[in-house]
Design an enzyme around this catalytic site. Structure first.
Site, PDB file in Angstrom:
ATOM      1  N   ASP A   1      -8.019 101.832 -40.255  1.00 48.50           N
ATOM      2  CA  ASP A   1      -9.313 102.148 -39.623  1.00 48.50           C
ATOM      3  C   ASP A   1      -9.035 102.750 -38.248  1.00 48.50           C
ATOM      4  O   ASP A   1      -7.948 102.573 -37.689  1.00 48.50           O
ATOM      5  CB  ASP A   1     -10.175 100.893 -39.457  1.00 48.50           C
ATOM      6  CG  ASP A   1     -11.561 101.227 -38.910  1.00 48.50           C
ATOM      7  OD1 ASP A   1     -12.235 102.124 -39.456  1.00 48.50           O
ATOM      8  OD2 ASP A   1     -11.972 100.616 -37.907  1.00 48.50           O
ATOM      9  N   SER A   2     -10.032 103.452 -37.719  1.00 51.15           N
ATOM     10  CA  SER A   2      -9.907 103.975 -36.366  1.00 51.15           C
ATOM     11  C   SER A   2      -9.769 102.834 -35.360  1.00 51.15           C
ATOM     12  O   SER A   2      -9.252 103.034 -34.265  1.00 51.15           O
ATOM     13  CB  SER A   2     -11.140 104.810 -36.026  1.00 51.15           C
ATOM     14  OG  SER A   2     -12.287 103.998 -36.160  1.00 51.15           O
TER      15      SER A   2
ATOM     16  N   GLY B   1     -15.852 108.664 -34.928  1.00 50.04           N
ATOM     17  CA  GLY B   1     -17.185 109.148 -35.323  1.00 50.04           C
ATOM     18  C   GLY B   1     -17.614 110.474 -34.721  1.00 50.04           C
ATOM     19  O   GLY B   1     -18.095 111.360 -35.430  1.00 50.04           O
TER      20      GLY B   1
ATOM     21  N   CYS C   1     -12.385 103.180 -43.424  1.00 51.10           N
ATOM     22  CA  CYS C   1     -13.160 103.821 -42.366  1.00 51.10           C
ATOM     23  C   CYS C   1     -13.950 104.937 -43.029  1.00 51.10           C
ATOM     24  O   CYS C   1     -13.363 105.801 -43.699  1.00 51.10           O
ATOM     25  CB  CYS C   1     -12.182 104.385 -41.322  1.00 51.10           C
ATOM     26  SG  CYS C   1     -12.958 105.416 -40.064  1.00 51.10           S
ATOM     27  N   ASN C   2     -15.262 104.883 -42.874  1.00 54.65           N
ATOM     28  CA  ASN C   2     -16.096 105.907 -43.512  1.00 54.65           C
ATOM     29  C   ASN C   2     -15.848 107.284 -42.934  1.00 54.65           C
ATOM     30  O   ASN C   2     -15.863 108.285 -43.647  1.00 54.65           O
ATOM     31  CB  ASN C   2     -17.571 105.546 -43.350  1.00 54.65           C
ATOM     32  CG  ASN C   2     -17.957 104.411 -44.258  1.00 54.65           C
ATOM     33  OD1 ASN C   2     -18.311 104.613 -45.398  1.00 54.65           O
ATOM     34  ND2 ASN C   2     -17.853 103.191 -43.764  1.00 54.65           N
TER      35      ASN C   2
ATOM     36  N   GLU D   1     -17.355  97.732 -30.310  1.00 55.82           N
ATOM     37  CA  GLU D   1     -15.997  97.789 -29.729  1.00 55.82           C
ATOM     38  C   GLU D   1     -15.967  97.174 -28.323  1.00 55.82           C
ATOM     39  O   GLU D   1     -14.937  96.682 -27.876  1.00 55.82           O
ATOM     40  CB  GLU D   1     -15.506  99.243 -29.658  1.00 55.82           C
ATOM     41  CG  GLU D   1     -15.319  99.885 -31.024  1.00 55.82           C
ATOM     42  CD  GLU D   1     -13.874  99.885 -31.518  1.00 55.82           C
ATOM     43  OE1 GLU D   1     -12.968  99.995 -30.688  1.00 55.82           O
ATOM     44  OE2 GLU D   1     -13.680  99.771 -32.741  1.00 55.82           O
TER      45      GLU D   1
ATOM     46  N   CYS E   1     -20.618 102.175 -42.245  1.00 58.56           N
ATOM     47  CA  CYS E   1     -19.612 102.164 -41.191  1.00 58.56           C
ATOM     48  C   CYS E   1     -19.082 100.737 -41.162  1.00 58.56           C
ATOM     49  O   CYS E   1     -19.877  99.780 -41.147  1.00 58.56           O
ATOM     50  CB  CYS E   1     -20.216 102.527 -39.843  1.00 58.56           C
ATOM     51  SG  CYS E   1     -19.051 102.288 -38.485  1.00 58.56           S
ATOM     52  N   THR E   2     -17.773 100.620 -41.165  1.00 53.82           N
ATOM     53  CA  THR E   2     -17.185  99.284 -41.313  1.00 53.82           C
ATOM     54  C   THR E   2     -17.315  98.433 -40.048  1.00 53.82           C
ATOM     55  O   THR E   2     -16.985  97.254 -40.067  1.00 53.82           O
ATOM     56  CB  THR E   2     -15.711  99.407 -41.759  1.00 53.82           C
ATOM     57  OG1 THR E   2     -15.018 100.279 -40.855  1.00 53.82           O
ATOM     58  CG2 THR E   2     -15.620  99.967 -43.161  1.00 53.82           C
ATOM     59  N   HIS E   3     -17.802  99.025 -38.962  1.00 50.23           N
ATOM     60  CA  HIS E   3     -18.090  98.233 -37.757  1.00 50.23           C
ATOM     61  C   HIS E   3     -19.448  97.524 -37.843  1.00 50.23           C
ATOM     62  O   HIS E   3     -19.674  96.530 -37.158  1.00 50.23           O
ATOM     63  CB  HIS E   3     -18.163  99.138 -36.522  1.00 50.23           C
ATOM     64  CG  HIS E   3     -16.839  99.527 -35.960  1.00 50.23           C
ATOM     65  ND1 HIS E   3     -15.952 100.318 -36.625  1.00 50.23           N
ATOM     66  CD2 HIS E   3     -16.270  99.252 -34.762  1.00 50.23           C
ATOM     67  CE1 HIS E   3     -14.879 100.515 -35.861  1.00 50.23           C
ATOM     68  NE2 HIS E   3     -15.051  99.877 -34.723  1.00 50.23           N
TER      69      HIS E   3
HETATM   70  N1  DGL Z   1     -15.336 102.130 -38.654  1.00 50.72           N
HETATM   71  C1  DGL Z   1     -15.475 103.543 -38.773  1.00 50.72           C
HETATM   72  C2  DGL Z   1     -16.310 103.932 -39.968  1.00 50.72           C
HETATM   73  O1  DGL Z   1     -16.426 103.180 -40.922  1.00 50.72           O
HETATM   74  C3  DGL Z   1     -16.053 104.271 -37.590  1.00 50.72           C
HETATM   75  C4  DGL Z   1     -15.603 103.965 -36.254  1.00 50.72           C
HETATM   76  C5  DGL Z   1     -15.370 105.177 -35.411  1.00 50.72           C
HETATM   77  O2  DGL Z   1     -16.295 105.929 -35.084  1.00 50.72           O
HETATM   78  O3  DGL Z   1     -14.220 105.331 -35.080  1.00 50.72           O
HETATM   79  O4  DGL Z   1     -16.853 104.998 -39.979  1.00 50.72           O
END
Ligand code: DGL
Length: 277
Positions: free
Chosen positions: A11-12, A44, A74-75, A159, A193-195
């Site tokens: 993931d990012s 993103g 990560c999407n 974050e 989004c996984t966040h």
């Molecule tokens: N967790 C990431 C996702 O699922 C996005 C986070 C980012 O923007 O880096 O898209």
């Protein structure tokens, strides 16, 4: 003796830990290697090319660590980099290795959650701009109507540990209101989004009653279990000692503090310098 070949989870930043948590619940016997590219997060708002370059660099690192299979949890990376990596890069690197994303497993089943056939997608600007969700959902559920809303502040809120603070309410409500202004018939909302699962309690507070909110962790984990069951040769190559290693491209102290929340357990990460070749 089998060499270590963990399943890579990328993931990012921290978001992929919400996916890893569910994967480990379902498939505890495997070894896992998690890497968060925190130094360059968020992905993103970045361009297609930048997300692709960053993701490819990270995927190559996973391969160098012995991974046969890497999950882009990560999407944004799945939307902007996965297809190019699968089609253009993998054949040249090693055609037997696999890189999978989180969009396909979700779009395959999301229509089944909805009675009205109207689905809302909440994601980063990159995921929304890519149109990956409407395009993929149309393949599996052509009758579904899909509405998207980009929530650019939600990842920074998570974050920066602000997801539980009153300031987060404003941004959560704002985007849910904008999404539901599209149609009163949306009955299923996907956290693409996984966040975002970290904001679940606030999302539930501001979303219309009766709307099903879907997060991806379990869906991706179930899909991976089916994939490994179907691809026995690949599954055999993945080592099984139940061990998890965590790497971050930024501060390990920050990572460990956040990871405890996202992953739900003590984490001792190692620092990764992608420039040190
Ligand atoms: N967790 C990431 C996702 O699922 C996005 C986070 C980012 O923007 O880096 O898209």
């Amino acid at each position: 003796m089998q060499e270590r070949s963990p399943i890579g989870v990328f993931d990012s930043g921290y978001g992929g830990l919400t996916v890893l948590k569910e994967i480990v619940k379902q498939l505890p016997e495997y070894d896992y290697l998690y890497m968060g590219d925190n130094a360059r997060a968020p992905y993103g708002p970045r361009s297609f090319d930048t997300v692709y370059q960053y993701t490819l660099e990270c995927v190559k690192w996973f391969f160098a660590q012995g991974c046969e299979l890497v999950i882009l949890a990560c999407n944004t990376a799945s939307a902007k980099a996965l297809r190019t990596i699968q089609q253009k890069d993998l054949p040249g690197i090693d055609p037997s290795k696999r890189v999978l994303g989180v969009i396909r497993p979700t779009t395959e089943i999301i229509g089944g959650f909805s009675k009205t056939g109207e689905i809302g997608i909440l994601g980063t600007a990159g995921t929304v701009q890519s149109d990956s969700y409407p395009i993929e959902i149309a393949k599996f559920f052509p009758a579904c109507k899909v509405y998207q809303e980009a929530c650019p502040m939600w990842v920074p809120l998570v974050e920066n540990n602000e997801y539980d603070e009153p300031g987060a309410d404003y941004f959560v409500k704002k985007h849910l209101d904008k999404l539901s202004a599209n149609s009163g018939a949306i009955d299923t909302v996907l956290l693409a989004c996984t966040h975002y699962p970290l904001l679940m309690h606030k999302i539930r507070q501001y979303i219309r009653d009766g709307v099903t909110v879907v997060s991806q962790g379990e869906i991706v984990a179930e899909s991976l279990a089916r994939y490994l069951d179907k691809h026995r040769e690949l599954a055999k190559k993945c080592s099984k000692n139940g061990k998890i290693d965590f790497y971050t491209t930024d501060s390990t102290t920050d990572f460990d503090n956040h990871a405890a929340i996202f992953f739900g357990g003590a984490v001792a990460s190692k620092y990764l310098d992608l420039q040190a070749k």
